[in-house]
Design a protein around this motif. Structure first.
Motif, PDB file in Angstrom:
ATOM      1  N   ASN A 232      60.941 143.184  18.140  1.00  0.00           N
ATOM      2  CA  ASN A 232      60.051 142.946  19.275  1.00  0.00           C
ATOM      3  C   ASN A 232      58.851 142.093  18.902  1.00  0.00           C
ATOM      4  O   ASN A 232      58.009 141.810  19.747  1.00  0.00           O
ATOM      5  CB  ASN A 232      59.576 144.271  19.880  1.00  0.00           C
ATOM      6  CG  ASN A 232      60.628 144.881  20.769  1.00  0.00           C
ATOM      7  OD1 ASN A 232      61.477 144.180  21.312  1.00  0.00           O
ATOM      8  ND2 ASN A 232      60.584 146.182  20.913  1.00  0.00           N
ATOM      9  N   MET A 233      58.758 141.662  17.658  1.00  0.00           N
ATOM     10  CA  MET A 233      57.661 140.799  17.242  1.00  0.00           C
ATOM     11  C   MET A 233      57.833 139.376  17.766  1.00  0.00           C
ATOM     12  O   MET A 233      56.950 138.545  17.576  1.00  0.00           O
ATOM     13  CB  MET A 233      57.538 140.782  15.724  1.00  0.00           C
ATOM     14  CG  MET A 233      57.091 142.116  15.154  1.00  0.00           C
ATOM     15  SD  MET A 233      56.964 142.090  13.373  1.00  0.00           S
ATOM     16  CE  MET A 233      55.458 141.171  13.178  1.00  0.00           C
ATOM     17  N   ALA A 234      58.957 139.103  18.428  1.00  0.00           N
ATOM     18  CA  ALA A 234      59.159 137.772  19.006  1.00  0.00           C
ATOM     19  C   ALA A 234      58.076 137.475  20.035  1.00  0.00           C
ATOM     20  O   ALA A 234      57.742 136.317  20.282  1.00  0.00           O
ATOM     21  CB  ALA A 234      60.543 137.672  19.638  1.00  0.00           C
ATOM     22  N   GLY A 235      57.502 138.511  20.637  1.00  0.00           N
ATOM     23  CA  GLY A 235      56.418 138.324  21.591  1.00  0.00           C
ATOM     24  C   GLY A 235      55.125 137.855  20.939  1.00  0.00           C
ATOM     25  O   GLY A 235      54.188 137.452  21.626  1.00  0.00           O
ATOM     26  N   PHE A 236      55.052 137.890  19.607  1.00  0.00           N
ATOM     27  CA  PHE A 236      53.851 137.453  18.889  1.00  0.00           C
ATOM     28  C   PHE A 236      53.973 136.015  18.403  1.00  0.00           C
ATOM     29  O   PHE A 236      53.176 135.568  17.590  1.00  0.00           O
ATOM     30  CB  PHE A 236      53.582 138.372  17.695  1.00  0.00           C
ATOM     31  CG  PHE A 236      53.199 139.761  18.085  1.00  0.00           C
ATOM     32  CD1 PHE A 236      51.947 140.038  18.601  1.00  0.00           C
ATOM     33  CD2 PHE A 236      54.110 140.802  17.949  1.00  0.00           C
ATOM     34  CE1 PHE A 236      51.596 141.329  18.974  1.00  0.00           C
ATOM     35  CE2 PHE A 236      53.768 142.093  18.307  1.00  0.00           C
ATOM     36  CZ  PHE A 236      52.507 142.355  18.827  1.00  0.00           C
ATOM     37  N   GLY A 237      54.971 135.291  18.862  1.00  0.00           N
ATOM     38  CA  GLY A 237      55.120 133.893  18.497  1.00  0.00           C
ATOM     39  C   GLY A 237      56.023 133.632  17.310  1.00  0.00           C
ATOM     40  O   GLY A 237      56.071 132.521  16.806  1.00  0.00           O
ATOM     41  N   VAL A 238      56.744 134.635  16.849  1.00  0.00           N
ATOM     42  CA  VAL A 238      57.659 134.451  15.727  1.00  0.00           C
ATOM     43  C   VAL A 238      59.033 134.109  16.282  1.00  0.00           C
ATOM     44  O   VAL A 238      59.488 134.674  17.277  1.00  0.00           O
ATOM     45  CB  VAL A 238      57.738 135.733  14.866  1.00  0.00           C
ATOM     46  CG1 VAL A 238      58.657 135.532  13.687  1.00  0.00           C
ATOM     47  CG2 VAL A 238      56.357 136.152  14.404  1.00  0.00           C
ATOM     48  N   ASP A 239      59.692 133.137  15.655  1.00  0.00           N
ATOM     49  CA  ASP A 239      61.004 132.695  16.100  1.00  0.00           C
ATOM     50  C   ASP A 239      62.023 133.837  15.981  1.00  0.00           C
ATOM     51  O   ASP A 239      62.165 134.426  14.909  1.00  0.00           O
ATOM     52  CB  ASP A 239      61.459 131.510  15.236  1.00  0.00           C
ATOM     53  CG  ASP A 239      62.792 130.950  15.667  1.00  0.00           C
ATOM     54  OD1 ASP A 239      63.099 130.992  16.875  1.00  0.00           O
ATOM     55  OD2 ASP A 239      63.535 130.467  14.784  1.00  0.00           O
ATOM     56  N   PRO A 240      62.754 134.161  17.077  1.00  0.00           N
ATOM     57  CA  PRO A 240      63.734 135.260  17.024  1.00  0.00           C
ATOM     58  C   PRO A 240      64.839 135.053  15.985  1.00  0.00           C
ATOM     59  O   PRO A 240      65.318 136.016  15.394  1.00  0.00           O
ATOM     60  CB  PRO A 240      64.315 135.307  18.435  1.00  0.00           C
ATOM     61  CG  PRO A 240      63.292 134.662  19.299  1.00  0.00           C
ATOM     62  CD  PRO A 240      62.606 133.648  18.437  1.00  0.00           C
ATOM     63  N   ASP A 241      65.244 133.804  15.754  1.00  0.00           N
ATOM     64  CA  ASP A 241      66.270 133.553  14.740  1.00  0.00           C
ATOM     65  C   ASP A 241      65.758 133.881  13.340  1.00  0.00           C
ATOM     66  O   ASP A 241      66.491 134.418  12.506  1.00  0.00           O
ATOM     67  CB  ASP A 241      66.726 132.090  14.790  1.00  0.00           C
ATOM     68  CG  ASP A 241      67.515 131.776  16.055  1.00  0.00           C
ATOM     69  OD1 ASP A 241      68.135 132.713  16.611  1.00  0.00           O
ATOM     70  OD2 ASP A 241      67.492 130.611  16.480  1.00  0.00           O
ATOM     71  N   GLN A 242      64.494 133.569  13.092  1.00  0.00           N
ATOM     72  CA  GLN A 242      63.895 133.891  11.794  1.00  0.00           C
ATOM     73  C   GLN A 242      63.778 135.405  11.617  1.00  0.00           C
ATOM     74  O   GLN A 242      64.024 135.931  10.531  1.00  0.00           O
ATOM     75  CB  GLN A 242      62.534 133.237  11.675  1.00  0.00           C
ATOM     76  CG  GLN A 242      61.906 133.393  10.321  1.00  0.00           C
ATOM     77  CD  GLN A 242      60.559 132.694  10.233  1.00  0.00           C
ATOM     78  OE1 GLN A 242      60.017 132.237  11.238  1.00  0.00           O
ATOM     79  NE2 GLN A 242      60.034 132.614   9.029  1.00  0.00           N
ATOM     80  N   ILE A 243      63.422 136.104  12.687  1.00  0.00           N
ATOM     81  CA  ILE A 243      63.335 137.559  12.630  1.00  0.00           C
ATOM     82  C   ILE A 243      64.704 138.160  12.326  1.00  0.00           C
ATOM     83  O   ILE A 243      64.840 139.026  11.459  1.00  0.00           O
ATOM     84  CB  ILE A 243      62.774 138.133  13.947  1.00  0.00           C
ATOM     85  CG1 ILE A 243      61.312 137.756  14.103  1.00  0.00           C
ATOM     86  CG2 ILE A 243      62.930 139.652  13.987  1.00  0.00           C
ATOM     87  CD1 ILE A 243      60.719 138.126  15.442  1.00  0.00           C
ATOM     88  N   ASN A 244      65.746 137.707  13.033  1.00  0.00           N
ATOM     89  CA  ASN A 244      67.098 138.228  12.801  1.00  0.00           C
ATOM     90  C   ASN A 244      67.583 137.929  11.388  1.00  0.00           C
ATOM     91  O   ASN A 244      68.250 138.754  10.763  1.00  0.00           O
ATOM     92  CB  ASN A 244      68.076 137.667  13.825  1.00  0.00           C
ATOM     93  CG  ASN A 244      67.898 138.294  15.181  1.00  0.00           C
ATOM     94  OD1 ASN A 244      67.461 139.439  15.301  1.00  0.00           O
ATOM     95  ND2 ASN A 244      68.224 137.547  16.228  1.00  0.00           N
ATOM     96  N   GLU A 245      67.244 136.752  10.878  1.00  0.00           N
ATOM     97  CA  GLU A 245      67.652 136.406   9.513  1.00  0.00           C
ATOM     98  C   GLU A 245      66.994 137.339   8.492  1.00  0.00           C
ATOM     99  O   GLU A 245      67.645 137.800   7.560  1.00  0.00           O
ATOM    100  CB  GLU A 245      67.262 134.954   9.221  1.00  0.00           C
ATOM    101  CG  GLU A 245      67.631 134.493   7.830  1.00  0.00           C
ATOM    102  CD  GLU A 245      67.169 133.071   7.562  1.00  0.00           C
ATOM    103  OE1 GLU A 245      66.856 132.777   6.400  1.00  0.00           O
ATOM    104  OE2 GLU A 245      67.111 132.273   8.517  1.00  0.00           O
ATOM    105  N   ILE A 246      65.728 137.643   8.686  1.00  0.00           N
ATOM    106  CA  ILE A 246      65.024 138.524   7.754  1.00  0.00           C
ATOM    107  C   ILE A 246      65.518 139.956   7.889  1.00  0.00           C
ATOM    108  O   ILE A 246      65.792 140.632   6.891  1.00  0.00           O
ATOM    109  CB  ILE A 246      63.500 138.436   7.972  1.00  0.00           C
ATOM    110  CG1 ILE A 246      62.998 137.059   7.539  1.00  0.00           C
ATOM    111  CG2 ILE A 246      62.775 139.536   7.209  1.00  0.00           C
ATOM    112  CD1 ILE A 246      61.557 136.789   7.903  1.00  0.00           C
TER     113      ILE A 246
END
Length: 106
Positions: free
Chosen positions: A40-54
Protein backbone atom coordinates in the motif's frame (compact mmCIF):
# COMPACT_ATOMS: atom_id res chain seq x y z
CA UNK A 1 23.19 -36.43 14.33
CA UNK A 2 22.76 -32.88 13.01
CA UNK A 3 19.00 -32.95 12.51
CA UNK A 4 16.89 -36.04 12.13
CA UNK A 5 13.39 -35.32 10.82
CA UNK A 6 12.31 -38.85 11.65
CA UNK A 7 13.24 -38.23 15.29
CA UNK A 8 10.72 -35.41 15.43
CA UNK A 9 8.02 -37.47 13.75
CA UNK A 10 8.52 -40.53 15.96
CA UNK A 11 9.03 -38.65 19.25
CA UNK A 12 6.52 -35.83 18.80
CA UNK A 13 3.38 -35.51 20.86
CA UNK A 14 -0.01 -34.01 20.19
CA UNK A 15 1.00 -30.64 21.65
CA UNK A 16 4.02 -30.46 19.33
CA UNK A 17 1.87 -30.54 16.22
CA UNK A 18 -0.56 -28.02 17.68
CA UNK A 19 2.30 -25.68 18.52
CA UNK A 20 3.81 -26.13 15.08
CA UNK A 21 0.56 -25.24 13.31
CA UNK A 22 -0.02 -22.25 15.63
CA UNK A 23 3.48 -20.94 14.94
CA UNK A 24 3.00 -21.43 11.19
CA UNK A 25 -0.29 -19.54 11.04
CA UNK A 26 0.97 -16.79 13.37
CA UNK A 27 3.96 -16.18 11.10
CA UNK A 28 1.81 -16.43 7.97
CA UNK A 29 -0.70 -13.85 9.21
CA UNK A 30 2.05 -11.46 10.29
CA UNK A 31 3.84 -11.84 6.97
CA UNK A 32 0.65 -11.28 4.95
CA UNK A 33 -0.21 -8.20 7.02
CA UNK A 34 3.24 -6.71 6.54
CA UNK A 35 3.27 -7.49 2.82
CA UNK A 36 -0.16 -5.88 2.41
CA UNK A 37 1.02 -2.80 4.33
CA UNK A 38 4.18 -2.50 2.24
CA UNK A 39 2.28 -2.86 -1.02
CA UNK A 40 0.00 0.00 0.00
CA UNK A 41 3.03 2.30 -0.07
CA UNK A 42 2.25 2.92 -3.75
CA UNK A 43 0.12 5.81 -2.48
CA UNK A 44 3.33 7.49 -1.25
CA UNK A 45 4.76 7.85 -4.76
CA UNK A 46 6.70 4.58 -4.96
CA UNK A 47 6.44 2.65 -8.22
CA UNK A 48 4.22 -0.47 -7.72
CA UNK A 49 6.52 -2.59 -9.91
CA UNK A 50 9.50 -1.68 -7.73
CA UNK A 51 7.50 -2.54 -4.61
CA UNK A 52 6.49 -5.94 -6.03
CA UNK A 53 10.08 -6.66 -7.06
CA UNK A 54 11.36 -5.94 -3.55
CA UNK A 55 8.54 -7.73 -1.74
CA UNK A 56 8.39 -10.90 -3.83
CA UNK A 57 12.05 -10.98 -4.87
CA UNK A 58 13.78 -10.16 -1.59
CA UNK A 59 11.51 -9.95 1.46
CA UNK A 60 9.38 -13.11 1.08
CA UNK A 61 12.28 -15.44 0.12
CA UNK A 62 14.39 -13.98 2.93
CA UNK A 63 11.64 -14.51 5.50
CA UNK A 64 11.05 -18.07 4.29
CA UNK A 65 14.72 -18.99 4.45
CA UNK A 66 15.31 -17.48 7.88
CA UNK A 67 12.19 -19.11 9.36
CA UNK A 68 13.23 -22.56 8.13
CA UNK A 69 16.86 -22.22 9.20
CA UNK A 70 15.99 -20.68 12.57
CA UNK A 71 13.38 -23.28 13.49
CA UNK A 72 15.60 -26.17 12.37
CA UNK A 73 18.47 -24.76 14.45
CA UNK A 74 16.37 -24.38 17.61
CA UNK A 75 14.90 -27.85 17.13
CA UNK A 76 18.37 -29.30 16.71
CA UNK A 77 19.52 -27.56 19.90
CA UNK A 78 16.62 -28.99 21.92
CA UNK A 79 17.18 -32.50 20.54
CA UNK A 80 20.90 -32.22 21.35
CA UNK A 81 20.20 -31.07 24.92
CA UNK A 82 17.61 -33.83 25.37
CA UNK A 83 20.17 -36.44 24.32
CA UNK A 84 22.92 -34.90 26.46
CA UNK A 85 21.02 -34.36 29.73
CA UNK A 86 18.35 -37.06 29.46
CA UNK A 87 15.32 -34.87 30.00
CA UNK A 88 12.88 -33.26 27.59
CA UNK A 89 13.61 -29.75 26.36
CA UNK A 90 11.38 -27.53 24.27
CA UNK A 91 12.66 -25.62 21.26
CA UNK A 92 12.25 -21.86 21.36
CA UNK A 93 9.70 -20.86 18.70
CA UNK A 94 11.36 -18.76 16.04
CA UNK A 95 9.22 -16.39 14.06
CA UNK A 96 8.18 -12.90 13.14
CA UNK A 97 7.67 -10.37 15.90
CA UNK A 98 4.28 -8.87 15.00
CA UNK A 99 4.51 -5.54 16.89
CA UNK A 100 8.06 -4.91 15.69
CA UNK A 101 7.16 -5.81 12.10
CA UNK A 102 4.32 -3.32 11.97
CA UNK A 103 6.35 -0.68 13.80
CA UNK A 104 9.05 -1.11 11.15
CA UNK A 105 6.56 -0.70 8.28
CA UNK A 106 4.79 2.32 9.74
Amino acid sequence: MFFDAFYFITHSREGDWGSLTQLFFDNLSTMLGVIFAIQNMAGFGVDPDQINEIVWGKIVPGIGLTLVVGNVYYSWMSIRMTNKYGRTYTAQPYGLNTPAAFAFVF
